[in-house]
Scaffold this motif. Structure first.
Motif, PDB file in Angstrom:
ATOM      1  N   ARG A 185       0.828  -1.222   0.000  1.00  0.00           N
ATOM      2  CA  ARG A 185       0.000   0.000   0.000  1.00  0.00           C
ATOM      3  C   ARG A 185       0.849   1.254   0.000  1.00  0.00           C
ATOM      4  NH1 ARG A 185      -2.241   3.854  -0.827  1.00  0.00           N
ATOM      5  NH2 ARG A 185      -4.168   4.737   0.041  1.00  0.00           N
ATOM      6  N   TYR A 186       1.964   1.245   0.722  1.00  0.00           N
ATOM      7  CA  TYR A 186       2.760   2.460   0.892  1.00  0.00           C
ATOM      8  C   TYR A 186       3.914   2.582  -0.101  1.00  0.00           C
ATOM      9  CZ  TYR A 186       0.385   3.980   5.128  1.00  0.00           C
ATOM     10  OH  TYR A 186      -0.564   4.446   6.023  1.00  0.00           O
ATOM     11  N   SER A 187       4.225   1.516  -0.823  1.00  0.00           N
ATOM     12  CA  SER A 187       5.348   1.568  -1.757  1.00  0.00           C
ATOM     13  C   SER A 187       5.209   2.659  -2.821  1.00  0.00           C
ATOM     14  CB  SER A 187       5.535   0.198  -2.428  1.00  0.00           C
ATOM     15  OG  SER A 187       6.043  -0.737  -1.504  1.00  0.00           O
ATOM     16  N   PRO A 188       4.000   2.953  -3.327  1.00  0.00           N
ATOM     17  CA  PRO A 188       3.888   4.055  -4.282  1.00  0.00           C
ATOM     18  C   PRO A 188       4.118   5.430  -3.653  1.00  0.00           C
ATOM     19  CG  PRO A 188       2.036   2.541  -4.487  1.00  0.00           C
ATOM     20  CD  PRO A 188       2.742   2.192  -3.219  1.00  0.00           C
ATOM     21  N   LEU A 189       4.068   5.495  -2.335  1.00  0.00           N
ATOM     22  CA  LEU A 189       4.157   6.781  -1.637  1.00  0.00           C
ATOM     23  C   LEU A 189       5.507   7.015  -0.987  1.00  0.00           C
ATOM     24  CD1 LEU A 189       0.713   6.493   0.214  1.00  0.00           C
ATOM     25  CD2 LEU A 189       1.160   7.619  -1.980  1.00  0.00           C
TER      26      LEU A 189
END
Length: 226
Positions: A200-204
């Motif tokens: 979930r957080y890898s793109p951010l």
């Protein structure tokens, strides 16, 4: 139950965490017992000359320093604060991280929580630690989509030590308050939940790393600049 026996595991945990001493004040006539916690720094990656004293009366709010996720966040926080940062504690509970950030050298802290009792507890603990109101602002997260009085891209360091569902659902919202390149910590999650949180957080986030205590993890990284 006798107060000292109640907090023996808490004291032991803090000493294992690196505390130089732990003292619990007893007052049988008062329900508001305060914990005088001396949080040492021997396990932190940043060298600190002296221990940091935090007085806590957590009441019903989460965050005494005993839970592994709080320990992980404290260690991460101490490694991130170099001096002068603006810090956001998303899911502040007792306010322990927001207060610790100021003790470590942050210029300002903000705490957000959905529980009015947590905001009350954090405010009380800030007072116990002589934290001036202009350095620590506390906000009750609205139940609807109304905006909180926080600016987007306002904070240099953001830590969210909350439950899995809000960690996943509020990822974009939480990181919207962080400056590009800000240091981010995400905790309150179990090892088995890490893959989905990381996805979930890898793109951010970039430069993602993970610290663990037992089954609990704290994921950290920096907010992507584009």
């Amino acid at each position: 139950m006798h107060l000292t026996s109640q907090f023996d595991p808490f004291s032991e945990a803090l000493l294992c965490f690196g505390a130089s001493s732990v003292a619990v004040d007893e007052d049988d006539d008062d329900d508001d017992e305060d914990e005088d916690v001396t949080s040492g720094s021997s396990l932190a990656s940043k060298e600190v000359a002296e221990g940091v004293n935090i007085i806590l009366n957590p009441g019903l709010a989460f965050g005494t320093g005993e839970h592994p996720t709080t320990k992980l966040c404290l260690l991460l926080l101490q490694s991130l604060i170099k001096g002068g940062e603006a810090f956001l504690d998303y899911g502040t509970g007792s306010g322990i991280l927001a207060i610790a950030a100021l003790k470590f050298g942050a210029a300002s802290s903000a705490g957000v929580d959905i529980d009015p009792l947590a905001i009350k507890s954090a405010s009380h603990n800030a007072s116990l630690n002589n934290i001036p109101l202009e350095k620590l602002e506390l906000h009750l997260a609205p139940s609807d989509n109304r905006e909180m009085p926080l600016r987007k891209e306002q904070f240099d360091v953001v830590i969210a030590n909350i439950l899995l569902n809000p960690v996943m659902e509020l990822a974009d919202h939480i990181l919207s308050f962080a400056k590009p390149g800000a240091a981010i910590g995400i905790s309150g999650i179990l090892s088995e939940q890490l893959p989905s949180v990381k996805e979930r957080y890898s793109p951010l986030l970039e430069d993602i790393s993970v610290a663990t205590i037992g089954d609990w993890v704290c994921m950290s990284g920096t907010k992507k600049r584009s």
